[in-house]
Design a protein around this motif. Structure first.
Motif, short mmCIF file in Angstrom:
data_model
loop_
_atom_site.label_atom_id
_atom_site.label_comp_id
_atom_site.label_asym_id
_atom_site.label_seq_id
_atom_site.Cartn_x
_atom_site.Cartn_y
_atom_site.Cartn_z
N PHE A 152 4.13 11.98 8.00
CA PHE A 152 3.79 10.93 8.95
C PHE A 152 4.80 10.94 10.11
O PHE A 152 6.00 11.09 9.88
CB PHE A 152 3.80 9.56 8.27
N THR A 153 4.33 10.75 11.32
CA THR A 153 5.20 10.76 12.49
C THR A 153 5.83 9.38 12.70
O THR A 153 5.44 8.39 12.06
CB THR A 153 4.42 11.13 13.75
N ASP A 154 6.79 9.31 13.62
CA ASP A 154 7.39 8.03 13.98
C ASP A 154 6.33 7.07 14.51
O ASP A 154 6.39 5.86 14.27
CB ASP A 154 8.49 8.23 15.01
N ASP A 155 5.37 7.60 15.28
CA ASP A 155 4.29 6.76 15.80
C ASP A 155 3.45 6.17 14.67
O ASP A 155 3.06 5.00 14.72
CB ASP A 155 3.39 7.55 16.75
N HIS A 156 3.17 6.98 13.65
CA HIS A 156 2.42 6.48 12.49
C HIS A 156 3.19 5.35 11.80
O HIS A 156 2.59 4.33 11.43
CB HIS A 156 2.19 7.60 11.47
N VAL A 157 4.49 5.53 11.65
CA VAL A 157 5.30 4.51 10.97
C VAL A 157 5.35 3.23 11.79
O VAL A 157 5.25 2.12 11.25
CB VAL A 157 6.72 5.05 10.71
N ARG A 158 5.50 3.37 13.11
CA ARG A 158 5.52 2.18 13.97
C ARG A 158 4.19 1.44 13.92
O ARG A 158 4.15 0.20 13.89
CB ARG A 158 5.87 2.56 15.40
N LEU A 159 3.09 2.18 13.91
CA LEU A 159 1.79 1.54 13.84
C LEU A 159 1.61 0.85 12.49
O LEU A 159 1.06 -0.25 12.41
CB LEU A 159 0.68 2.56 14.07
N ALA A 160 2.09 1.48 11.44
CA ALA A 160 2.02 0.86 10.11
C ALA A 160 2.78 -0.47 10.10
O ALA A 160 2.34 -1.45 9.49
CB ALA A 160 2.59 1.80 9.06
N GLN A 161 3.91 -0.51 10.79
CA GLN A 161 4.69 -1.75 10.86
C GLN A 161 3.89 -2.84 11.58
O GLN A 161 3.95 -4.02 11.21
CB GLN A 161 6.02 -1.49 11.57
N ARG A 162 3.13 -2.45 12.59
CA ARG A 162 2.32 -3.43 13.30
C ARG A 162 1.11 -3.89 12.49
O ARG A 162 0.51 -4.92 12.78
CB ARG A 162 1.86 -2.86 14.65
N CYS A 178 0.82 -1.21 0.00
CA CYS A 178 0.00 0.00 0.00
C CYS A 178 0.85 1.26 0.00
O CYS A 178 1.98 1.26 0.49
CB CYS A 178 -0.87 0.06 1.26
N LEU A 179 0.27 2.31 -0.52
CA LEU A 179 0.79 3.66 -0.37
C LEU A 179 -0.28 4.47 0.34
O LEU A 179 -1.41 4.57 -0.16
CB LEU A 179 1.11 4.28 -1.73
N VAL A 180 0.05 5.02 1.51
CA VAL A 180 -0.91 5.79 2.30
C VAL A 180 -0.53 7.27 2.16
O VAL A 180 0.64 7.63 2.26
CB VAL A 180 -0.87 5.37 3.78
N TYR A 181 -1.54 8.13 1.93
CA TYR A 181 -1.29 9.54 1.62
C TYR A 181 -1.91 10.44 2.69
O TYR A 181 -2.96 10.13 3.25
CB TYR A 181 -1.90 9.90 0.27
N ARG A 182 -1.23 11.60 2.93
CA ARG A 182 -1.78 12.62 3.81
C ARG A 182 -1.28 14.00 3.39
O ARG A 182 -0.25 14.11 2.70
CB ARG A 182 -1.43 12.35 5.28
N SER A 183 -2.00 15.02 3.81
CA SER A 183 -1.60 16.40 3.54
C SER A 183 -1.09 17.03 4.82
O SER A 183 -1.26 16.50 5.92
CB SER A 183 -2.79 17.20 3.00
N GLY A 184 -0.43 18.20 4.67
CA GLY A 184 0.08 18.90 5.85
C GLY A 184 1.43 18.38 6.27
O GLY A 184 2.36 18.30 5.46
#
Length: 281
Positions: free
Chosen positions: A164-174, A155-161
């Motif tokens: 992505f934070t480190d927390d977002h990346v860690r959650l994505a890994q989970r 997947c490719l997940v997109y956002r504006s502004g």
């Protein structure tokens, strides 16, 4: 507020957010396991995943990251926007910059943002301009299937502004094991659809669930409960529970009679991919 108190509050906030995310992940997993149509699984993920890891929308790629081919799934609104821009825009999206090159370097499948993968080159890249103009977003998070080989799928997940934070990346890994399990389910359901013939009579105690169907397919491959559990990401105990339910529904008592019964009912293909009543010669 002191440094220690701030850190404690930060950890509490993150833990609370993770708890809610895990609850939503569980709901998504349950919904996926009850889905019988393989083509509906990834759209289900596409609607649920962005919010779990800080995104706004998602595009998934199941078989290839190249400019000329590959399945690209996206929401209707995003698809319409790319249709208006033509094949060149879709080809640029399929190229998967900068993730295709990043993940081709080794077997590491850790989620990473476009900015971290490409550095300063990301902001001025044609891909960054394309998604800004087409989707109104600035940042991308690559979330590949954890065991995917080249070409990378995921997947490719997109956002504006902000990025992505480190927390977002860690959650994505989970989230990666959930994505892998969903795609495994998709492939098994597609295999079942391709090989099963029309049932001549229904199972006595009700239809098999999608997960029981996948376990049945793996039983026909002569896999042990432990091997089936590893393939599906579940425990051997859970596999045995599914097998017990299959036995009960098909009116059988062992693996061999279950496979034969499933072939008679048309739930799985007979050896050679032909129905058991097909004429020989």
């Amino acid at each position: 507020m002191g440094t220690t108190a701030y850190a404690d509050n930060r950890r509490a906030t993150v833990a609370q957010g993770l708890g809610g995310a895990y609850e939503r992940m569980l709901s998504v997993a349950v919904a996926a396991l009850h889905e019988r149509e393989p083509e509906r699984l990834w759209p289900l993920m596409a609607s649920a995943l962005p919010g779990l890891c800080g995104g706004e929308t998602l595009i998934y790629k199941l078989d290839d990251w190249s400019e000329s081919k590959g399945t690209v799934g996206m929401s209707p609104g995003v698809a319409a926007a790319f249709d208006r821009r033509g094949d060149e825009a879709l080809g640029l999206l399929r190229a998967g910059y900068p993730f295709a090159h990043h993940y081709a370097a080794d077997d590491d499948r850790t989620p990473v943002t476009a900015r971290r993968a490409a550095g300063r080159a990301w902001q001025s890249s044609p891909t960054a301009r394309l998604i800004a103009d087409t989707m109104g977003v600035d940042h991308v998070l690559g979330l590949p299937l954890s065991r995917s080989a080249a070409p990378v799928t995921g997947c490719l997940v997109y956002r504006s502004g902000s990025d992505f934070t480190d927390d977002h990346v860690r959650l994505a890994q989970r989230l990666q094991p959930l994505l892998a399990a969903v795609d495994q389910q998709r492939q098994l359901l597609e295999r079942w659809r391709a090989t099963a013939v029309t049932p001549r009579e229904p199972p006595e105690a009700g239809a098999l669930t999608p997960r029981e169907t996948t376990v049945l397919l793996l039983l026909t491959d002569a896999l042990t409960a432990a091997a089936i559990g590893r393939r599906l990401g579940i425990s051997s105990r859970t596999v045995h529970k599914h097998v017990e339910n299959i036995y009960r529904k098909l009116g059988t008592r062992d693996r061999i009679s279950t496979v034969l019964r499933a072939q008679q009912l048309g739930l799985v293909a007979t050896p050679g991919g032909l129905p058991d009543h097909a004429p020989s010669g």
